[in-house]
Design a protein around this motif. Structure first.
Motif, PDB file in Angstrom:
ATOM      1  N   MET A   1       0.838  -1.183   0.000  1.00  0.00           N
ATOM      2  CA  MET A   1       0.000   0.000   0.000  1.00  0.00           C
ATOM      3  C   MET A   1       0.873   1.232   0.000  1.00  0.00           C
ATOM      4  O   MET A   1       1.310   1.692  -1.042  1.00  0.00           O
ATOM      5  CB  MET A   1      -0.920  -0.042   1.211  1.00  0.00           C
ATOM      6  N   TRP A   2       1.177   1.828   1.193  1.00  0.00           N
ATOM      7  CA  TRP A   2       2.071   2.974   1.195  1.00  0.00           C
ATOM      8  C   TRP A   2       3.385   2.593   1.836  1.00  0.00           C
ATOM      9  O   TRP A   2       3.483   1.684   2.632  1.00  0.00           O
ATOM     10  CB  TRP A   2       1.432   4.174   1.907  1.00  0.00           C
ATOM     11  N   LEU A   3       4.423   3.328   1.456  1.00  0.00           N
ATOM     12  CA  LEU A   3       5.778   3.047   1.943  1.00  0.00           C
ATOM     13  C   LEU A   3       6.229   1.640   1.567  1.00  0.00           C
ATOM     14  O   LEU A   3       6.926   0.971   2.335  1.00  0.00           O
ATOM     15  CB  LEU A   3       5.853   3.223   3.471  1.00  0.00           C
ATOM     16  N   LEU A   4       5.843   1.186   0.410  1.00  0.00           N
ATOM     17  CA  LEU A   4       6.146  -0.192   0.045  1.00  0.00           C
ATOM     18  C   LEU A   4       7.623  -0.416  -0.229  1.00  0.00           C
ATOM     19  O   LEU A   4       8.056  -1.552  -0.343  1.00  0.00           O
ATOM     20  CB  LEU A   4       5.324  -0.576  -1.190  1.00  0.00           C
ATOM     21  N   ASN A   5       8.397   0.646  -0.335  1.00  0.00           N
ATOM     22  CA  ASN A   5       9.816   0.462  -0.588  1.00  0.00           C
ATOM     23  C   ASN A   5      10.590   0.174   0.675  1.00  0.00           C
ATOM     24  O   ASN A   5      11.791  -0.040   0.650  1.00  0.00           O
ATOM     25  CB  ASN A   5      10.393   1.723  -1.247  1.00  0.00           C
ATOM     26  N   ILE A   6       9.933   0.138   1.817  1.00  0.00           N
ATOM     27  CA  ILE A   6      10.609  -0.192   3.061  1.00  0.00           C
ATOM     28  C   ILE A   6      10.650  -1.702   3.193  1.00  0.00           C
ATOM     29  O   ILE A   6       9.678  -2.385   2.875  1.00  0.00           O
ATOM     30  CB  ILE A   6       9.866   0.434   4.252  1.00  0.00           C
ATOM     31  N   THR A   7      11.751  -2.222   3.694  1.00  0.00           N
ATOM     32  CA  THR A   7      11.919  -3.672   3.672  1.00  0.00           C
ATOM     33  C   THR A   7      11.811  -4.332   5.038  1.00  0.00           C
ATOM     34  O   THR A   7      11.976  -5.520   5.153  1.00  0.00           O
ATOM     35  CB  THR A   7      13.302  -4.020   3.091  1.00  0.00           C
ATOM     36  N   PHE A   8      11.560  -3.562   6.103  1.00  0.00           N
ATOM     37  CA  PHE A   8      11.444  -4.163   7.415  1.00  0.00           C
ATOM     38  C   PHE A   8      10.215  -3.597   8.128  1.00  0.00           C
ATOM     39  O   PHE A   8       9.778  -2.497   7.870  1.00  0.00           O
ATOM     40  CB  PHE A   8      12.672  -3.865   8.287  1.00  0.00           C
ATOM     41  N   SER A   9       9.687  -4.384   9.077  1.00  0.00           N
ATOM     42  CA  SER A   9       8.620  -3.864   9.905  1.00  0.00           C
ATOM     43  C   SER A   9       9.196  -2.868  10.891  1.00  0.00           C
ATOM     44  O   SER A   9      10.354  -2.935  11.251  1.00  0.00           O
ATOM     45  CB  SER A   9       7.948  -5.008  10.659  1.00  0.00           C
ATOM     46  N   ALA A  10       8.353  -1.926  11.360  1.00  0.00           N
ATOM     47  CA  ALA A  10       8.951  -0.834  12.083  1.00  0.00           C
ATOM     48  C   ALA A  10       7.914   0.046  12.741  1.00  0.00           C
ATOM     49  O   ALA A  10       6.763  -0.317  12.868  1.00  0.00           O
ATOM     50  CB  ALA A  10       9.799  -0.020  11.118  1.00  0.00           C
ATOM     51  N   MET A  11       8.359   1.245  13.142  1.00  0.00           N
ATOM     52  CA  MET A  11       7.501   2.196  13.818  1.00  0.00           C
ATOM     53  C   MET A  11       7.567   3.535  13.094  1.00  0.00           C
ATOM     54  O   MET A  11       8.644   4.029  12.771  1.00  0.00           O
ATOM     55  CB  MET A  11       7.966   2.368  15.275  1.00  0.00           C
ATOM     56  N   TYR A  12       6.391   4.119  12.853  1.00  0.00           N
ATOM     57  CA  TYR A  12       6.332   5.411  12.183  1.00  0.00           C
ATOM     58  C   TYR A  12       6.791   6.487  13.152  1.00  0.00           C
ATOM     59  O   TYR A  12       6.306   6.572  14.284  1.00  0.00           O
ATOM     60  CB  TYR A  12       4.900   5.675  11.712  1.00  0.00           C
ATOM     61  N   THR A  13       7.725   7.338  12.725  1.00  0.00           N
ATOM     62  CA  THR A  13       8.362   8.279  13.648  1.00  0.00           C
ATOM     63  C   THR A  13       8.011   9.730  13.400  1.00  0.00           C
ATOM     64  O   THR A  13       8.288  10.575  14.252  1.00  0.00           O
ATOM     65  CB  THR A  13       9.899   8.141  13.561  1.00  0.00           C
ATOM     66  N   SER A  19      -0.435  14.151   4.701  1.00  0.00           N
ATOM     67  CA  SER A  19      -1.778  14.068   4.125  1.00  0.00           C
ATOM     68  C   SER A  19      -1.830  13.067   2.980  1.00  0.00           C
ATOM     69  O   SER A  19      -2.861  12.407   2.765  1.00  0.00           O
ATOM     70  CB  SER A  19      -2.221  15.453   3.639  1.00  0.00           C
ATOM     71  N   SER A  20      -0.749  12.947   2.239  1.00  0.00           N
ATOM     72  CA  SER A  20      -0.719  11.978   1.139  1.00  0.00           C
ATOM     73  C   SER A  20      -0.858  10.553   1.667  1.00  0.00           C
ATOM     74  O   SER A  20      -1.510   9.701   1.045  1.00  0.00           O
ATOM     75  CB  SER A  20       0.587  12.119   0.349  1.00  0.00           C
ATOM     76  N   ILE A  21      -0.267  10.289   2.830  1.00  0.00           N
ATOM     77  CA  ILE A  21      -0.383   8.964   3.426  1.00  0.00           C
ATOM     78  C   ILE A  21      -1.802   8.722   3.902  1.00  0.00           C
ATOM     79  O   ILE A  21      -2.357   7.635   3.727  1.00  0.00           O
ATOM     80  CB  ILE A  21       0.621   8.822   4.588  1.00  0.00           C
ATOM     81  N   LEU A  23      -4.513   9.977   2.676  1.00  0.00           N
ATOM     82  CA  LEU A  23      -5.359   9.733   1.505  1.00  0.00           C
ATOM     83  C   LEU A  23      -5.143   8.331   0.936  1.00  0.00           C
ATOM     84  O   LEU A  23      -6.099   7.646   0.565  1.00  0.00           O
ATOM     85  CB  LEU A  23      -5.077  10.787   0.436  1.00  0.00           C
ATOM     86  N   ARG A  24      -3.897   7.895   0.871  1.00  0.00           N
ATOM     87  CA  ARG A  24      -3.623   6.535   0.403  1.00  0.00           C
ATOM     88  C   ARG A  24      -4.233   5.502   1.338  1.00  0.00           C
ATOM     89  O   ARG A  24      -4.645   4.417   0.916  1.00  0.00           O
ATOM     90  CB  ARG A  24      -2.121   6.308   0.294  1.00  0.00           C
ATOM     91  N   PHE A  25      -4.278   5.866   2.573  1.00  0.00           N
ATOM     92  CA  PHE A  25      -4.793   4.974   3.609  1.00  0.00           C
ATOM     93  C   PHE A  25      -6.317   4.869   3.544  1.00  0.00           C
ATOM     94  O   PHE A  25      -6.888   3.822   3.842  1.00  0.00           O
ATOM     95  CB  PHE A  25      -4.343   5.543   4.967  1.00  0.00           C
ATOM     96  N   ALA A  26      -7.003   5.971   3.136  1.00  0.00           N
ATOM     97  CA  ALA A  26      -8.453   6.042   3.299  1.00  0.00           C
ATOM     98  C   ALA A  26      -9.245   6.154   2.011  1.00  0.00           C
ATOM     99  O   ALA A  26     -10.480   6.132   2.060  1.00  0.00           O
ATOM    100  CB  ALA A  26      -8.789   7.232   4.197  1.00  0.00           C
ATOM    101  N   TRP A  27      -8.595   6.251   0.860  1.00  0.00           N
ATOM    102  CA  TRP A  27      -9.341   6.617  -0.340  1.00  0.00           C
ATOM    103  C   TRP A  27     -10.414   5.595  -0.735  1.00  0.00           C
ATOM    104  O   TRP A  27     -11.497   5.961  -1.204  1.00  0.00           O
ATOM    105  CB  TRP A  27      -8.387   6.858  -1.513  1.00  0.00           C
ATOM    106  N   LYS A  28     -10.162   4.345  -0.519  1.00  0.00           N
ATOM    107  CA  LYS A  28     -11.163   3.334  -0.876  1.00  0.00           C
ATOM    108  C   LYS A  28     -12.428   3.485  -0.041  1.00  0.00           C
ATOM    109  O   LYS A  28     -13.547   3.431  -0.561  1.00  0.00           O
ATOM    110  CB  LYS A  28     -10.579   1.933  -0.709  1.00  0.00           C
TER     111      LYS A  28
END
Length: 343
Positions: A1-13, A19-21, A23-28
């Protein structure tokens, strides 16, 4: 979905979510809510010409919303408690790992006449602790969730070879020890067994006193306790009667919400005001669906999500601290956030 180029699980800092995130999170969901509310309003307008009214009084709708909000609040509080308990456990692992390093250096590597021998013993004990941290991290990140429908809410990342197997600990153990723990179901537990046996051997040959052995075993006990906390959270899913029923309650409320809104706005002086039910329905529905999703994604802090406990970064920090105690200078860099996500 978003941030797909990250390769490890983690914590948003990042302090503020972009706002772009959002929208990507909620548009559907936003499109779904808009279409559904528009259909309800259109049906209400058309059927009203034939004296057929599909609206319902807003009072029962609002009462339902209040009940659902209380239920969501309880679920979200309990979900966050699981995440926070996991984070506190890893904070304890950090502190007691440092205690272990200090004990090893001060209890064993402190005799000038045997500095060479003791230095090797100290390095082995500290490296085994680093191996334990990484083994526990890898074990916790082996997913136990078989229904992955919620990946539409938060991405699940490819953890990479370093996190998929215990190869990450091979550099901190002898070949014999690595093969031994690799054959066990719980490698982290077996590493502490090796630590305890090593301490007993040091007491037998006079390198370590029994009093100091007891002191170091207490540290291992504390680390075992933190491992147990993490495994309990990992292996005990959030009670489904709370998690799943909250989803049902939210969607029942979202289904009846536009019928209450059209009835409310139909009493306006101008006919076109009824269409205001659409944006208000979208707004209220987004609030409730987002609260449901936030709680859902906080249930499992070790499941390779963006909002997980950042175990890779914590493990790296512990490794650096312990190796600095040994006087090493060729150290790996600290993990830095990538696209506002800490691994």
């Amino acid at each position: 979905m978003w941030l797909l180029n990250i390769t490890f699980s983690a914590m948003y800092t990042r302090r503020n979510i972009k706002s772009s995130i959002i929208l990507r999170f909620a548009w559907k969901n936003l499109i779904l809510f808009t279409l559904y509310a528009s259909l309800v309003v259109l049906a209400y307008v058309l059927l009203r010409r034939y004296d057929i009214y599909i609206g319902i009084p807003f009072l029962p709708v609002s009462t339902t919303g209040i009940a659902v909000a209380f239920y969501l609040g309880f679920k979200n509080n309990q979900s966050y408690d699981r995440f926070w308990e996991a984070r506190k456990a890893w904070g304890g692992i950090t502190n007691y790992s440092r205690v272990w390093g200090s004990q090893v250096i001060s209890y064993i590597n402190s005799q000038p006449d045997k500095a060479g021998t003791d230095a090797e013993i100290a390095k082995k004990l500290i490296y085994r602790q680093i191996a334990w941290i990484n083994a526990l991290r890898i074990q916790l990140r082996k997913t136990t969730i078989y229904d992955r429908k919620n990946i539409s809410y938060v991405p699940v990342f490819d953890l990479g070879a370093d996190n998929k197997s215990l190869d990450a600990i091979s550099g901190f153990l002898s070949e014999a020890e690595y093969n031994e723990v690799l054959a066990k179901a719980n490698a982290a537990t077996q590493l502490f067994r090796l630590q305890g046996m090593h301490l007993t051997q040091l007491v037998t040959n006079g390198t370590l006193s029994e009093r100091r052995q007891i002191d170091m075993m207490r540290t291992i006990e504390q680390l075992y306790n933190f491992q147990g906390v993490c495994e309990r959270i990992k292996n005990t899913p959030f009670p489904r009667q709370y998690a799943y029923m909250s989803t049902i309650f939210v969607w029942i409320f979202l289904l009846i919400l536009p019928f209450g809104l059209v009835e409310q706005f139909s009493g306006s002086k101008t006919a076109h005001m009824i269409w205001l039910a659409v944006p208000f329905n979208v707004l209220i529905s987004w609030f409730f669906s987002t609260m449901e999703i936030v709680g859902d994604n906080s249930e499992d802090p070790f499941e390779n999500y963006v909002n997980d406990v950042p175990m890779t970064a914590i493990s790296r920090n512990i490794e650096i601290d312990l190796r600095e105690m040994l006087g090493e200078t060729n150290l790996p860099p600290r993990i830095q956030p990538v696209n506002d996500v800490l691994l």
